[in-house]
Design a protein around this motif. Structure first.
Motif, PDB file in Angstrom:
ATOM      1  N   VAL A   1       0.707  -1.172  -0.314  1.00 47.56           N
ATOM      2  CA  VAL A   1       0.068   0.170  -0.418  1.00 47.56           C
ATOM      3  C   VAL A   1       0.858   1.063   0.526  1.00 47.56           C
ATOM      4  CG1 VAL A   1      -2.229   1.356   0.664  1.00 47.56           C
ATOM      5  CG2 VAL A   1      -1.686  -0.999   1.068  1.00 47.56           C
ATOM      6  N   LEU A   2       0.346   2.311  -1.024  1.00 44.75           N
ATOM      7  CA  LEU A   2       1.460   3.427  -0.883  1.00 44.75           C
ATOM      8  C   LEU A   2       0.832   4.539  -0.783  1.00 44.75           C
ATOM      9  CD1 LEU A   2       3.159   2.836  -4.862  1.00 44.75           C
ATOM     10  CD2 LEU A   2       3.940   1.867  -2.890  1.00 44.75           C
ATOM     11  N   THR A   3       1.267   5.394   0.206  1.00 41.99           N
ATOM     12  CA  THR A   3       0.383   6.482   1.218  1.00 41.99           C
ATOM     13  C   THR A   3       0.592   7.542   0.573  1.00 41.99           C
ATOM     14  OG1 THR A   3       0.096   5.268   3.224  1.00 41.99           O
ATOM     15  CG2 THR A   3      -0.455   7.658   3.278  1.00 41.99           C
TER      16      THR A   3
ATOM     17  N   LEU B   1       6.009  -5.658 -13.464  1.00 40.90           N
ATOM     18  CA  LEU B   1       6.296  -5.558 -12.788  1.00 40.90           C
ATOM     19  C   LEU B   1       5.499  -5.925 -11.071  1.00 40.90           C
ATOM     20  CD1 LEU B   1      10.073  -4.262 -13.079  1.00 40.90           C
ATOM     21  CD2 LEU B   1       8.936  -6.858 -13.163  1.00 40.90           C
ATOM     22  N   TYR B   2       4.588  -4.866 -11.530  1.00 43.37           N
ATOM     23  CA  TYR B   2       3.461  -4.485 -10.894  1.00 43.37           C
ATOM     24  C   TYR B   2       1.584  -3.875 -10.969  1.00 43.37           C
ATOM     25  CZ  TYR B   2       4.056   0.616 -11.708  1.00 43.37           C
ATOM     26  OH  TYR B   2       3.689   1.310 -11.462  1.00 43.37           O
ATOM     27  N   THR B   3       0.928  -3.956  -9.911  1.00 40.65           N
ATOM     28  CA  THR B   3       0.202  -3.712 -10.780  1.00 40.65           C
ATOM     29  C   THR B   3      -1.463  -3.688  -9.742  1.00 40.65           C
ATOM     30  OG1 THR B   3      -0.586  -6.374 -11.977  1.00 40.65           O
ATOM     31  CG2 THR B   3      -2.760  -5.003 -11.750  1.00 40.65           C
ATOM     32  N   LEU B   4      -1.301  -2.447 -10.464  1.00 41.40           N
ATOM     33  CA  LEU B   4      -2.467  -1.419  -9.620  1.00 41.40           C
ATOM     34  C   LEU B   4      -3.714  -2.258  -9.270  1.00 41.40           C
ATOM     35  CD1 LEU B   4      -2.276   2.306 -11.800  1.00 41.40           C
ATOM     36  CD2 LEU B   4      -1.289   1.256  -9.610  1.00 41.40           C
ATOM     37  N   ASP B   5      -3.419  -1.778  -7.988  1.00 35.05           N
ATOM     38  CA  ASP B   5      -4.656  -3.078  -7.297  1.00 35.05           C
ATOM     39  C   ASP B   5      -6.554  -2.329  -6.847  1.00 35.05           C
ATOM     40  OD1 ASP B   5      -7.011  -4.362  -6.835  1.00 35.05           O
ATOM     41  OD2 ASP B   5      -5.799  -4.723  -4.644  1.00 35.05           O
TER      42      ASP B   5
ATOM     43  N   ILE C   1      -0.981  -2.449  -4.662  1.00 32.20           N
ATOM     44  CA  ILE C   1      -0.588  -2.026  -5.779  1.00 32.20           C
ATOM     45  C   ILE C   1      -0.634  -4.121  -5.621  1.00 32.20           C
ATOM     46  CG2 ILE C   1       0.552  -0.192  -6.560  1.00 32.20           C
ATOM     47  CD1 ILE C   1       3.456  -1.491  -4.736  1.00 32.20           C
ATOM     48  N   LYS C   2      -0.642  -5.035  -6.807  1.00 36.40           N
ATOM     49  CA  LYS C   2       0.095  -6.026  -5.896  1.00 36.40           C
ATOM     50  C   LYS C   2       1.850  -6.459  -6.962  1.00 36.40           C
ATOM     51  CE  LYS C   2      -4.741  -7.845  -5.973  1.00 36.40           C
ATOM     52  NZ  LYS C   2      -5.572  -9.195  -6.575  1.00 36.40           N
TER      53      LYS C   2
END
Length: 285
Positions: free
Chosen positions: A44-46, A79-83, A116-117
């Motif tokens: 989780v990005l804050t 490399l990542y996916t926005l959830d 993000i995943k």
């Protein structure tokens, strides 16, 4: 002639410096800080904005027809996916007579989060930018802040948990215990307390926000330079500019006492034009 051109150039540079200084001061009225919570293959990005009293920024979900909303842009990566979309705290809602809509804004503090995943066990960076508008009761200005999150993978060299980059902020940790309940896109604040945003998305570009839009390739510097040269040459053919060419040449060749004086005046004239457009273009871009 020389003194007049010199004074004009000095005045222009002073004016542009004052404008740029005022722009920087307004940007400094919003300080961004970033933090991250990573749990296995999820994180989780804050993003927290601390806003100087008397100023405000706008919600991501301000109804159409209102002021420019805050926008989060993430660099595309496998490399990542926005959830889901970026969530935010409860905004202040007030009807604005100028825009004719309810304006959603944040004053003093605003908190945004993005889930993000992770699609890899390796360490990598998540980079992006926040575009927003900071306003007071007199003026508004567009600003942007870049961010970088270092994801620690289970394989490879370890990296720090967080290394944010903000043009107008220093990295600090966010106190997650004081964060207000979040609102996600498609899930506005409870009815009766805050008006729900319009569901009309017809004004949006196809693929906006879902990662399916067409990505435009960046233009090369040479391509932009050549396009500018061609545009300038075409501008010479316009009725307002073309007749001025012989008048300008005649002014420097016939009204100067000596040939060297005419060349010097012409150079000052030309260099002044170049500097004016370069400086103004640089500030705009």
């Amino acid at each position: 002639m020389l003194k007049t051109g010199y004074r004009f150039l000095c005045f222009l540079l002073f004016f542009l410096f004052a404008v740029q200084t005022g722009r920087a001061q307004m940007q400094n009225n919003v300080k961004w800080s970033f933090s991250m919570e990573q749990n296995g293959q999820e994180a989780v990005l804050t993003f927290k904005a601390r806003i100087v009293k008397g100023y405000h920024i706008y919600s991501q979900f301000t109804p159409p027809g209102g002021p420019a909303s805050t926008v989060f842009e993430f660099e595309k990566s496998s490399l990542y996916t926005l959830d889901g979309k970026v969530s935010e705290g409860k905004p202040h809602v007030e009807y604005d007579d100028v825009f004719g809509v309810d304006v959603w804004s944040f004053g003093e503090d605003a908190v945004f989060r993005q889930k993000i995943k992770l699609n890899t066990d390796k360490s990598f960076k998540i980079e992006g930018r926040i575009d927003y508008q900071v306003c007071d009761d007199k003026a508004c200005i567009y600003a942007d802040t870049a961010f970088v999150f270092n994801i620690k993978g289970s394989t490879g060299a370890a990296v720090p948990d967080l290394a944010p980059v903000g043009r107008d902020s220093a990295p600090t940790q966010v106190d997650t215990a004081s964060v207000a309940p979040l609102t996600t896109a498609g899930s506005p604040p409870p009815p009766g307390k805050v008006p729900e945003p319009s569901g009309d998305v017809s004004h949006l570009e196809p693929g906006c926000g879902d990662g399916t839009g067409t990505e435009v390739a960046d233009k090369s510097y040479w391509g932009i330079f050549i396009a500018g040269m061609i545009g300038g040459l075409l501008a010479l053919l316009t009725p307002c500019v073309f007749p001025m060419i012989p008048l300008t040449v005649s002014f420097f060749t016939k009204r100067s006492p000596t040939r060297s004086k005419g060349i010097a005046n012409a150079l000052i004239y030309s260099v002044s034009i170049i500097l004016i457009y370069v400086i103004l273009g640089f500030l705009v871009t």
